[in-house]
Design a protein around this motif. Structure first.
Motif, PDB file in Angstrom:
ATOM      1  N   THR A   1       0.792  -1.234   0.000  1.00  0.00           N
ATOM      2  CA  THR A   1       0.000   0.000   0.000  1.00  0.00           C
ATOM      3  C   THR A   1       0.821   1.279   0.000  1.00  0.00           C
ATOM      4  O   THR A   1       0.253   2.369  -0.102  1.00  0.00           O
ATOM      5  CB  THR A   1      -0.927   0.030   1.234  1.00  0.00           C
ATOM      6  OG1 THR A   1      -0.117   0.020   2.434  1.00  0.00           O
ATOM      7  CG2 THR A   1      -1.862  -1.178   1.248  1.00  0.00           C
TER       8      THR A   1
ATOM      9  N   THR B   1      -0.076   4.776  -1.688  1.00  0.00           N
ATOM     10  CA  THR B   1      -1.456   4.770  -2.163  1.00  0.00           C
ATOM     11  C   THR B   1      -2.374   5.441  -1.150  1.00  0.00           C
ATOM     12  O   THR B   1      -1.957   5.789  -0.045  1.00  0.00           O
ATOM     13  CB  THR B   1      -1.958   3.328  -2.403  1.00  0.00           C
ATOM     14  OG1 THR B   1      -2.145   2.683  -1.124  1.00  0.00           O
ATOM     15  CG2 THR B   1      -0.953   2.540  -3.222  1.00  0.00           C
TER      16      THR B   1
ATOM     17  N   GLU C   1      -2.530   3.579   2.271  1.00  0.00           N
ATOM     18  CA  GLU C   1      -1.236   3.276   2.874  1.00  0.00           C
ATOM     19  C   GLU C   1      -1.375   2.876   4.350  1.00  0.00           C
ATOM     20  O   GLU C   1      -2.132   3.478   5.107  1.00  0.00           O
ATOM     21  CB  GLU C   1      -0.299   4.477   2.766  1.00  0.00           C
ATOM     22  CG  GLU C   1       1.108   4.175   3.247  1.00  0.00           C
ATOM     23  CD  GLU C   1       2.092   5.289   2.939  1.00  0.00           C
ATOM     24  OE1 GLU C   1       3.295   5.086   3.163  1.00  0.00           O
ATOM     25  OE2 GLU C   1       1.651   6.362   2.469  1.00  0.00           O
TER      26      GLU C   1
END
Length: 330
Positions: free
Chosen positions: A105, A108, A111
């Motif tokens: 993640t 992103t 995360e």
């Protein structure tokens, strides 16, 4: 209200020495869910629940009434799914599930990062057959129970142990023998001598197993890792961290306070575990676990690089060039 009118009111207020009313602050969440697993490693979360530490701190610090739910999961993979769907706000488990999710993640909108450690303690693989003296003795028909295949801390330590014996290219040699079972179910299966040959678990399940005749240990995680390392950590999403800074800080302080209770009053900590776990574990056994010099309750992570380096080396996670410290919120 038009922009010209707003600008005019602001100018009049400034001229009169007055201040316009401030925009209301964005409210933080009023209900959160914290996930844990059924082991004594999650004792700080049990203390937080019983003493209502988060609720009390939130009320005292002006957040109003915050409802805190605690959910029990068998392993880290389901917990991660729940976290990404915002079903839960904090997940707790072994280091590898955090590493996998952080790697997946990073950068992103979903995360995920670590909040803090909870402890460092050895994990034991126990077997119910005398002919098995090491992991080299397992045969294709044997079964090894652990919380989650391939992603749990036990699964990763088993891969590390296999790599030491058969080389990195064979790190997954024993993976086909592993099956996912919760700590209680794995213990029951080991003692029944029917479904599984070995149980790679955590305290108190591993300690309870060793009290039974015919059960012995063939693997200790500290031997594989080369010394004490963090076992359990807590993680959450960057979105929750950013949108709920006060609640995040309260959680971290509540966790540290609960860890202090374990260290300063282990007798009370044992009673909390018995009440929260809802089972009939021997109090003397629990007390002996907390008194074990290899067991250390602390919020400071240690040995995270050993997990991360291995997982990068075998390709379980990509090397993004970041040190292990980047995995945790400051």
């Amino acid at each position: 209200m038009t922009m010209d009118l707003r600008t005019g009111l602001a100018a009049l207020a400034l001229a009169a020495g007055l201040a316009l009313p401030a925009a209301p602050a964005r409210a933080e969440m009023s209900e959160i869910t914290i996930a844990r697993q059924p082991s004594i490693g999650h004792l700080p979360l049990m203390i937080m629940q019983e003493r209502r530490l988060i609720e009390t701190m939130a009320e005292a610090e002006g957040l109003g009434e915050v409802k805190v739910n605690y959910a029990t999961f068998a392993g880290g993979s389901n917990m991660n799914d729940a976290l990404l769907s915002n079903t839960i706000q904090f997940a707790a488990g072994g280091v590898p599930p955090l590493i996998l999710l952080w790697s997946k993640t990073a950068g992103t909108s979903n995360e995920v990062k670590g909040v803090a450690a909870m402890n460092s303690m050895p994990l034991l693989m126990n077997v119910n057959r005398e002919d098995i003296r090491s992991i080299e003795d397992f045969k294709p028909g044997d079964k090894i129970a652990l919380p989650s295949v391939k992603v749990s801390v036990q699964a990763m330590v088993l891969q590390m142990a296999a790599a030491k014996i058969w080389g990195d290219e064979n790190y997954g040699k024993l993976d086909p023998l592993t099956v996912s079972m919760s700590h209680p179910d794995g213990l029951a299966a080991l003692l029944a001598k029917q479904e599984v040959t070995a149980h790679f678990t955590a305290s108190p399940a591993q300690d309870m197993a060793l009290r039974e005749p015919g059960v012995h240990t063939v693997l200790n995680s500290f031997d594989v890792m080369g010394g004490p390392v963090t076992f359990n950590v807590v993680w959450t999403t960057k979105a929750f961290h950013d949108d709920n800074p006060k609640l995040f800080d309260i959680f971290r302080r509540a966790l540290a306070q609960a860890v202090e209770v374990v260290n300063e009053d282990p007798a009370e900590a044992v009673q909390v575990y018995l009440r929260q776990a809802g089972n009939a574990t021997d109090p003397e056994l629990l007390a002996s676990i907390l008194a074990d010099p290899q067991v250390d309750y602390t919020v400071e992570p240690s040995g995270i690089d050993k997990y991360l380096d291995f997982m990068r080396r075998i390709g379980t996670v990509k090397d993004n060039g970041q040190p292990w410290e980047a995995m945790f919120f400051e």
